[in-house]
Motif scaffolding. Sequence first.
Motif, PDB file in Angstrom:
ATOM      1  N   THR A  67       0.832  -1.205   0.000  1.00 46.02           N
ATOM      2  CA  THR A  67       0.000   0.000   0.000  1.00 46.02           C
ATOM      3  C   THR A  67       0.862   1.249   0.000  1.00 46.02           C
ATOM      4  N   SER A  68       1.895   1.272   0.826  1.00 43.19           N
ATOM      5  CA  SER A  68       2.763   2.454   0.891  1.00 43.19           C
ATOM      6  C   SER A  68       3.511   2.667  -0.412  1.00 43.19           C
ATOM      7  N   ILE A  69       3.933   1.582  -1.043  1.00 43.50           N
ATOM      8  CA  ILE A  69       4.648   1.690  -2.318  1.00 43.50           C
ATOM      9  C   ILE A  69       3.747   2.294  -3.387  1.00 43.50           C
ATOM     10  N   VAL A  70       2.518   1.799  -3.463  1.00 45.05           N
ATOM     11  CA  VAL A  70       1.590   2.321  -4.472  1.00 45.05           C
ATOM     12  C   VAL A  70       1.245   3.786  -4.192  1.00 45.05           C
ATOM     13  N   ARG A  71       1.069   4.136  -2.926  1.00 44.36           N
ATOM     14  CA  ARG A  71       0.763   5.533  -2.608  1.00 44.36           C
ATOM     15  C   ARG A  71       1.890   6.470  -3.037  1.00 44.36           C
ATOM     16  N   THR A  72       3.121   6.120  -2.690  1.00 44.02           N
ATOM     17  CA  THR A  72       4.236   7.043  -2.941  1.00 44.02           C
ATOM     18  C   THR A  72       4.688   7.021  -4.398  1.00 44.02           C
ATOM     19  N   LEU A  73       4.908   5.835  -4.961  1.00 45.78           N
ATOM     20  CA  LEU A  73       5.301   5.787  -6.363  1.00 45.78           C
ATOM     21  C   LEU A  73       4.146   6.236  -7.262  1.00 45.78           C
ATOM     22  N   GLY A  74       2.928   5.942  -6.837  1.00 42.92           N
ATOM     23  CA  GLY A  74       1.773   6.427  -7.597  1.00 42.92           C
ATOM     24  C   GLY A  74       1.715   7.938  -7.636  1.00 42.92           C
ATOM     25  N   ALA A  75       2.115   8.596  -6.542  1.00 41.74           N
ATOM     26  CA  ALA A  75       2.136  10.057  -6.506  1.00 41.74           C
ATOM     27  C   ALA A  75       3.131  10.603  -7.517  1.00 41.74           C
ATOM     28  N   LEU A  76       4.317  10.003  -7.592  1.00 39.77           N
ATOM     29  CA  LEU A  76       5.324  10.453  -8.556  1.00 39.77           C
ATOM     30  C   LEU A  76       4.891  10.145  -9.987  1.00 39.77           C
ATOM     31  N   ARG A  77       4.248   9.019 -10.156  1.00 37.52           N
ATOM     32  CA  ARG A  77       3.762   8.640 -11.489  1.00 37.52           C
ATOM     33  C   ARG A  77       2.685   9.605 -11.970  1.00 37.52           C
ATOM     34  N   THR A  78       1.766   9.959 -11.094  1.00 37.46           N
ATOM     35  CA  THR A  78       0.705  10.905 -11.455  1.00 37.46           C
ATOM     36  C   THR A  78       1.287  12.247 -11.849  1.00 37.46           C
ATOM     37  N   ALA A  79       2.391  12.638 -11.200  1.00 35.19           N
ATOM     38  CA  ALA A  79       3.049  13.908 -11.514  1.00 35.19           C
ATOM     39  C   ALA A  79       3.932  13.819 -12.756  1.00 35.19           C
ATOM     40  N   GLY A  80       4.003  12.659 -13.372  1.00 32.27           N
ATOM     41  CA  GLY A  80       4.827  12.484 -14.562  1.00 32.27           C
ATOM     42  C   GLY A  80       6.310  12.412 -14.275  1.00 32.27           C
ATOM     43  N   LEU A  81       6.685  12.055 -13.051  1.00 34.12           N
ATOM     44  CA  LEU A  81       8.086  12.083 -12.647  1.00 34.12           C
ATOM     45  C   LEU A  81       8.729  10.700 -12.527  1.00 34.12           C
ATOM     46  N   LEU A  82       7.956   9.644 -12.490  1.00 38.94           N
ATOM     47  CA  LEU A  82       8.494   8.325 -12.157  1.00 38.94           C
ATOM     48  C   LEU A  82       8.998   7.580 -13.390  1.00 38.94           C
ATOM     49  N   LYS A  83      10.283   7.187 -13.340  1.00 37.41           N
ATOM     50  CA  LYS A  83      10.839   6.304 -14.363  1.00 37.41           C
ATOM     51  C   LYS A  83      11.035   4.911 -13.781  1.00 37.41           C
ATOM     52  N   ARG A  84      11.835   4.782 -12.742  1.00 38.12           N
ATOM     53  CA  ARG A  84      11.994   3.496 -12.064  1.00 38.12           C
ATOM     54  C   ARG A  84      12.383   3.727 -10.619  1.00 38.12           C
ATOM     55  N   ALA A  85      12.158   2.712  -9.797  1.00 38.77           N
ATOM     56  CA  ALA A  85      12.365   2.875  -8.356  1.00 38.77           C
ATOM     57  C   ALA A  85      12.975   1.619  -7.761  1.00 38.77           C
ATOM     58  N   ARG A  86      13.869   1.819  -6.804  1.00 41.01           N
ATOM     59  CA  ARG A  86      14.503   0.721  -6.084  1.00 41.01           C
ATOM     60  C   ARG A  86      14.423   1.027  -4.591  1.00 41.01           C
ATOM     61  N   GLY A  87      13.888   0.098  -3.821  1.00 41.08           N
ATOM     62  CA  GLY A  87      13.656   0.374  -2.407  1.00 41.08           C
ATOM     63  C   GLY A  87      14.152  -0.733  -1.495  1.00 41.08           C
ATOM     64  N   THR A  88      14.564  -0.357  -0.297  1.00 38.21           N
ATOM     65  CA  THR A  88      14.934  -1.302   0.756  1.00 38.21           C
ATOM     66  C   THR A  88      13.940  -1.176   1.899  1.00 38.21           C
ATOM     67  N   LEU A  89      13.393  -2.288   2.333  1.00 38.82           N
ATOM     68  CA  LEU A  89      12.387  -2.317   3.386  1.00 38.82           C
ATOM     69  C   LEU A  89      13.003  -2.912   4.648  1.00 38.82           C
ATOM     70  N   ILE A  90      12.996  -2.149   5.723  1.00 42.33           N
ATOM     71  CA  ILE A  90      13.409  -2.644   7.028  1.00 42.33           C
ATOM     72  C   ILE A  90      12.133  -3.014   7.772  1.00 42.33           C
ATOM     73  N   ARG A  91      11.862  -4.295   7.871  1.00 39.96           N
ATOM     74  CA  ARG A  91      10.571  -4.762   8.367  1.00 39.96           C
ATOM     75  C   ARG A  91      10.614  -5.046   9.862  1.00 39.96           C
ATOM     76  N   ARG A  92       9.465  -4.842  10.511  1.00 38.70           N
ATOM     77  CA  ARG A  92       9.366  -5.176  11.929  1.00 38.70           C
ATOM     78  C   ARG A  92       9.330  -6.697  12.087  1.00 38.70           C
ATOM     79  N   ALA A  93       9.757  -7.163  13.252  1.00 35.77           N
ATOM     80  CA  ALA A  93       9.849  -8.606  13.480  1.00 35.77           C
ATOM     81  C   ALA A  93       8.505  -9.243  13.796  1.00 35.77           C
ATOM     82  N   SER A  94       7.607  -8.499  14.444  1.00 37.41           N
ATOM     83  CA  SER A  94       6.301  -9.040  14.813  1.00 37.41           C
ATOM     84  C   SER A  94       5.374  -7.887  15.139  1.00 37.41           C
ATOM     85  N   ASP A  95       4.087  -8.173  15.198  1.00 36.83           N
ATOM     86  CA  ASP A  95       3.165  -7.194  15.751  1.00 36.83           C
ATOM     87  C   ASP A  95       3.409  -7.087  17.255  1.00 36.83           C
TER      88      ASP A  95
END
Length: 356
Positions: free
Chosen positions: A145-173
């Motif tokens: 969801t966060s990826i689509v929100r943020t990259l979607g924002a850049l895409r809508t603005a005509g700015l997005l070509k490609r993206a590479r991301g690193t996710l530091i994930r939590r271990a548990s709830d």
Amino acid sequence: MDRIRVAINGYGVIGKRVADAVRLQDDMALAGVADVVNDYRLQVAAQAGLPMHAAAPQAEGPMRAAGIAIAGGLAELLAKSDVVVDCTPKKVAAVNKGVYEAAGVKAIFHGGESHALTGHSFVAQANYASALRRSSTRVVSCNTTSIVRTLGALRTAGLLKRARGTLIRRASDPWEAHADGIVNTLVPEKVIPSHQGPDARTVIPDLDVVTIAVKAAHNSSHLHTWWVELTRATTRDEVLAAFRAAPRIAFVRSSDGIVALNSTVELMADLGRPRGDMWEVALWEDVLAVDGDQAYYTYQVFNQAIVIPETIDAIRALTGIEPDAARSIAKTDASLGLTRDFLRDHEIVRREEQTP
């Protein structure tokens, strides 16, 4: 349709938050909640007056013995519902799908299930229209969801070509920290790309995105760091404007003392958010950097709550009660109290009011 009658199957981390959000909507009514456990979560829900149902026949006796008043089984709940939000554990929902179809009830699933289960994956700002009046959809995971929100924002603005991301994930709830997690280490995921990038393409098929994920020894939320190649050289202000124009992205700043994941957790509590929830992507404004056609930014994902507004919008889309994505998003966000800047939103509103 007067009010959408919503059933919730599974009253855990997501289910209880969906139940609260549904009760805030003036076009929805909570038909009831179903589960198979009888612990403190269900006891609290029963004390709050939520109509409780046993999701399986064998669960009814123990639930009654725990003092939980049972209004019926899952079949009775579905019979008085227009749509069911399945919040059961991963893979359980796939079995439930046939039950919902037999009952003639529209169904929403979550990111633990595969795209193939419904053939449609949902993020409101990206593909609300294609979900209209479908029999089912899948609200994608917190990270996707966060990826689509943020990259979607850049895409809508005509700015997005490609993206590479690193996710530091939590271990548990947090509520499972005693039983599931890691201590004093990091665990890299064994596959690159991690599943979040390909999953984002189930919503926006033409995204050029690759993700790498690492599980860390904390349980507060996730952290993303991104390098994005833009379609052209631009300015930092233009990139910020693209994020500011998109829904459900809110700015934080290290200069305000928001310097780590625990900072936003404390901030949400100070702001009086229910359960300390953060439904927005918290993007560090003063960390974002732009160098020609390259952008770099960092944001936080509060995994327990980010998909709640998407789920509310998915309910409207499947039932068709609101055909316009922007109107549904605005309605949901107003009911929950989403903002675009946790500490300076009033300044943004004032500037917009003064713009001719």
